[in-house]
Structures are given as structure tokens and as C-alpha cells.
Design a protein around this motif. Structure first.
Motif, PDB file in Angstrom:
ATOM      1  N   PHE A 124      43.629 -30.703  -0.108  1.00  0.00           N
ATOM      2  CA  PHE A 124      43.653 -30.656   1.452  1.00  0.00           C
ATOM      3  C   PHE A 124      44.222 -29.306   1.883  1.00  0.00           C
ATOM      4  O   PHE A 124      44.615 -28.555   1.211  1.00  0.00           O
ATOM      5  CB  PHE A 124      44.345 -31.923   1.978  1.00  0.00           C
ATOM      6  CG  PHE A 124      45.900 -31.898   1.502  1.00  0.00           C
ATOM      7  CD1 PHE A 124      46.703 -30.973   2.308  1.00  0.00           C
ATOM      8  CD2 PHE A 124      46.336 -32.314   0.514  1.00  0.00           C
ATOM      9  CE1 PHE A 124      47.845 -30.690   1.952  1.00  0.00           C
ATOM     10  CE2 PHE A 124      47.845 -32.189  -0.029  1.00  0.00           C
ATOM     11  CZ  PHE A 124      48.655 -31.486   0.908  1.00  0.00           C
ATOM     12  N   PHE A 125      43.842 -29.241   3.309  1.00  0.00           N
ATOM     13  CA  PHE A 125      44.266 -28.177   3.932  1.00  0.00           C
ATOM     14  C   PHE A 125      44.896 -28.670   5.285  1.00  0.00           C
ATOM     15  O   PHE A 125      44.773 -29.799   5.665  1.00  0.00           O
ATOM     16  CB  PHE A 125      43.569 -27.071   4.333  1.00  0.00           C
ATOM     17  CG  PHE A 125      42.363 -27.166   5.178  1.00  0.00           C
ATOM     18  CD1 PHE A 125      42.388 -26.829   6.512  1.00  0.00           C
ATOM     19  CD2 PHE A 125      41.341 -27.829   4.809  1.00  0.00           C
ATOM     20  CE1 PHE A 125      41.393 -27.118   7.533  1.00  0.00           C
ATOM     21  CE2 PHE A 125      40.251 -28.183   5.759  1.00  0.00           C
ATOM     22  CZ  PHE A 125      40.277 -27.759   7.025  1.00  0.00           C
ATOM     23  N   VAL A 126      45.802 -28.037   5.899  1.00  0.00           N
ATOM     24  CA  VAL A 126      46.751 -28.618   7.017  1.00  0.00           C
ATOM     25  C   VAL A 126      46.652 -27.466   8.284  1.00  0.00           C
ATOM     26  O   VAL A 126      46.833 -26.251   8.041  1.00  0.00           O
ATOM     27  CB  VAL A 126      48.214 -28.680   6.873  1.00  0.00           C
ATOM     28  CG1 VAL A 126      48.812 -29.316   8.187  1.00  0.00           C
ATOM     29  CG2 VAL A 126      48.330 -29.862   5.752  1.00  0.00           C
ATOM     30  N   LEU A 127      46.032 -27.685   9.292  1.00  0.00           N
ATOM     31  CA  LEU A 127      45.949 -27.020  10.466  1.00  0.00           C
ATOM     32  C   LEU A 127      47.022 -27.399  11.529  1.00  0.00           C
ATOM     33  O   LEU A 127      47.460 -28.641  11.667  1.00  0.00           O
ATOM     34  CB  LEU A 127      44.621 -27.421  11.303  1.00  0.00           C
ATOM     35  CG  LEU A 127      43.346 -26.862  10.833  1.00  0.00           C
ATOM     36  CD1 LEU A 127      41.788 -27.386  11.624  1.00  0.00           C
ATOM     37  CD2 LEU A 127      43.376 -25.393  10.705  1.00  0.00           C
ATOM     38  N   GLU A 128      47.645 -26.331  12.200  1.00  0.00           N
ATOM     39  CA  GLU A 128      48.459 -26.763  13.327  1.00  0.00           C
ATOM     40  C   GLU A 128      47.986 -26.253  14.302  1.00  0.00           C
ATOM     41  O   GLU A 128      47.336 -24.907  14.568  1.00  0.00           O
ATOM     42  CB  GLU A 128      49.769 -25.985  12.887  1.00  0.00           C
ATOM     43  CG  GLU A 128      50.936 -26.181  13.878  1.00  0.00           C
ATOM     44  CD  GLU A 128      50.749 -25.268  15.017  1.00  0.00           C
ATOM     45  OE1 GLU A 128      50.895 -25.521  16.281  1.00  0.00           O
ATOM     46  OE2 GLU A 128      50.293 -23.814  14.900  1.00  0.00           O
ATOM     47  N   LYS A 129      48.172 -26.915  15.488  1.00  0.00           N
ATOM     48  CA  LYS A 129      47.536 -26.696  16.921  1.00  0.00           C
ATOM     49  C   LYS A 129      48.438 -26.830  17.752  1.00  0.00           C
ATOM     50  O   LYS A 129      49.027 -28.108  17.857  1.00  0.00           O
ATOM     51  CB  LYS A 129      46.213 -27.276  17.188  1.00  0.00           C
ATOM     52  CG  LYS A 129      45.733 -27.100  18.752  1.00  0.00           C
ATOM     53  CD  LYS A 129      45.368 -25.815  18.846  1.00  0.00           C
ATOM     54  CE  LYS A 129      44.956 -25.461  20.406  1.00  0.00           C
ATOM     55  NZ  LYS A 129      44.876 -24.229  20.716  1.00  0.00           N
ATOM     56  N   SER A 130      48.817 -25.867  18.523  1.00  0.00           N
ATOM     57  CA  SER A 130      49.833 -26.113  19.789  1.00  0.00           C
ATOM     58  C   SER A 130      49.082 -25.584  21.031  1.00  0.00           C
ATOM     59  O   SER A 130      48.244 -24.933  20.912  1.00  0.00           O
ATOM     60  CB  SER A 130      51.140 -25.267  19.625  1.00  0.00           C
ATOM     61  OG  SER A 130      51.892 -25.527  18.640  1.00  0.00           O
ATOM     62  N   GLY A 131      49.360 -26.513  22.167  1.00  0.00           N
ATOM     63  CA  GLY A 131      48.713 -26.217  23.205  1.00  0.00           C
ATOM     64  C   GLY A 131      48.919 -27.188  24.325  1.00  0.00           C
ATOM     65  O   GLY A 131      49.702 -28.475  23.991  1.00  0.00           O
ATOM     66  N   ARG A 132      47.867 -27.432  25.378  1.00  0.00           N
ATOM     67  CA  ARG A 132      48.074 -28.390  26.426  1.00  0.00           C
ATOM     68  C   ARG A 132      47.183 -29.311  25.691  1.00  0.00           C
ATOM     69  O   ARG A 132      46.610 -29.514  24.624  1.00  0.00           O
ATOM     70  CB  ARG A 132      47.308 -27.743  27.470  1.00  0.00           C
ATOM     71  CG  ARG A 132      48.078 -26.743  27.947  1.00  0.00           C
ATOM     72  CD  ARG A 132      47.696 -26.267  29.403  1.00  0.00           C
ATOM     73  NE  ARG A 132      47.898 -27.287  30.509  1.00  0.00           N
ATOM     74  CZ  ARG A 132      48.874 -27.231  31.432  1.00  0.00           C
ATOM     75  NH1 ARG A 132      49.947 -26.431  31.338  1.00  0.00           N
ATOM     76  NH2 ARG A 132      48.709 -28.077  32.426  1.00  0.00           N
ATOM     77  N   THR A 133      47.407 -30.744  26.010  1.00  0.00           N
ATOM     78  CA  THR A 133      47.117 -32.212  25.877  1.00  0.00           C
ATOM     79  C   THR A 133      45.492 -32.128  25.554  1.00  0.00           C
ATOM     80  O   THR A 133      44.845 -32.487  24.576  1.00  0.00           O
ATOM     81  CB  THR A 133      47.510 -33.204  26.712  1.00  0.00           C
ATOM     82  OG1 THR A 133      48.923 -33.281  27.214  1.00  0.00           O
ATOM     83  CG2 THR A 133      46.843 -34.494  26.555  1.00  0.00           C
ATOM     84  N   GLU A 134      44.901 -31.432  26.581  1.00  0.00           N
ATOM     85  CA  GLU A 134      43.313 -31.546  26.374  1.00  0.00           C
ATOM     86  C   GLU A 134      42.912 -30.622  25.149  1.00  0.00           C
ATOM     87  O   GLU A 134      41.845 -30.827  24.697  1.00  0.00           O
ATOM     88  CB  GLU A 134      42.860 -30.822  27.799  1.00  0.00           C
ATOM     89  CG  GLU A 134      43.119 -31.427  29.318  1.00  0.00           C
ATOM     90  CD  GLU A 134      44.621 -31.161  29.685  1.00  0.00           C
ATOM     91  OE1 GLU A 134      44.947 -30.009  29.477  1.00  0.00           O
ATOM     92  OE2 GLU A 134      45.401 -32.042  30.097  1.00  0.00           O
TER      93      GLU A 134
END
Length: 175
Positions: A124-134
């Protein structure tokens, strides 16, 4: 009747055992779902800052703020409308590794969303996303098509656009 809207509640408190139960009970008694909750240290030593997201009308929220402030450990509680804060959320997506190399579209989605690859191994790979809810919801919809092995999302963290006068008051109390 007033329309329900999303509000972010900021609570400054001592960090004591049992306070989470009492604060969540205030919402529970009124059948209000907490959308997200985050508790962390604040800018003032020994004072915790709670960030709670709820959807309800402003009149009811004012009553709830009053009840929260009656808790002995609570120093002060505020509520903020969406346009009064700067906020972020974070999400981790675990996805099968073969998709990263075999599906060109996944690479484009990662690039276009400004997500970060945290780790990659054979399975597997893991993605991280930070930001606004939308933004996070959009990435979730795009990745869902390919299959998500695991997903976890943080509660909202937020600061106000205007100065919080509470910081100066708390600094005087803690000295």
C-alpha cells in the motif's frame, strides 16, 4: 424558525478528566451531533483549546455556550461563523500500491489535489491531504472509485481571523 448552519466552537479550559463527557452531554441532551472535535494545548500554558464543529441554529448555540461556560473547568467559550475563521482538516488515505504504478489517473489526482505521499511499500501507499472540508471530500470522491483500504480524518483545527482578546486575559490569569 432559524436555519441550521455550521459553527465552530472554541472552548478554553483546564485539561481535566471527565470534562469531555460533560461537554458532549450538553450537545447530546439536545440531540445535536458533534461533526468534529479536537482538543490541544492553547497559546497559554496549562490551558486547553477545544475546537468543536456543530450544525444548529444560532439561538440554540448561544444557550449551549452558556451551559458550557457553567462547567467549573471552562474558562471561556466562543462560537464562530465559517467566514470568521481560518481552518484546516487533515486526512490519511491508504490505497493499494499497484494502483500508484498502474493507474496514471491516480498520479494526476495526487498532483492536482496537492496531496502528499507519506509512505509507499509493496502492499500500500498512504496519502495525506490537509485543507478545507470541501477539498478533502473531493479527493475522497476521486479516490473512492479506485478503492480505499483505510481512511481517517482529523477534527477541524481553527484560528480566528480577528484577535482573540481571551489570550491577553488568560495570560494575566496564568501569571
Amino acid at each position: 424558525m432559524e436555519e441550521n448552519k455550521n459553527y465552530t466552537v472554541s472552548i478554553y479550559s483546564e485539561n481535566n478528566i471527565g470534562l469531555l463527557n460533560r461537554i458532549s452531554a450538553i450537545f447530546q441532551r439536545r440531540h445535536i451531533n458533534i461533526e468534529s472535535i479536537n482538543v490541544s494545548e492553547s497559546e497559554i500554558e496549562h490551558v486547553a483549546k477545544w475546537t468543536v464543529v456543530v450544525s444548529l441554529n444560532e439561538k440554540l448555540l448561544k444557550k449551549i455556550i452558556g451551559q458550557i461556560e457553567k462547567q467549573v473547568e471552562v474558562i471561556k467559550a466562543f462560537y464562530h461563523k465559517q467566514d470568521e475563521i481560518i481552518y484546516q482538516e487533515s486526512c490519511l488515505f491508504k490505497i493499494k500500491s499497484d494502483l500508484l504504478f498502474e493507474e496514471r489517473q491516480i498520479q494526476n489526482i495526487i498532483k492536482d489535489s496537492n496531496a502528499n505521499i507519506v509512505t509507499v511499500n509493496k502492499e500500500f501507499f498512504v496519502l495525506e491531504k490537509s485543507g478545507r472540508t470541501e477539498e478533502i471530500a473531493l479527493l475522497h470522491r476521486e479516490l473512492k472509485v479506485f478503492g480505499i483500504m483505510q481512511l481517517t480524518r482529523s477534527g477541524r483545527i481553527a484560528v480566528t481571523k480577528d484577535e482573540m482578546k481571551i489570550s491577553k486575559r488568560l495570560a494575566k490569569i496564568s501569571n
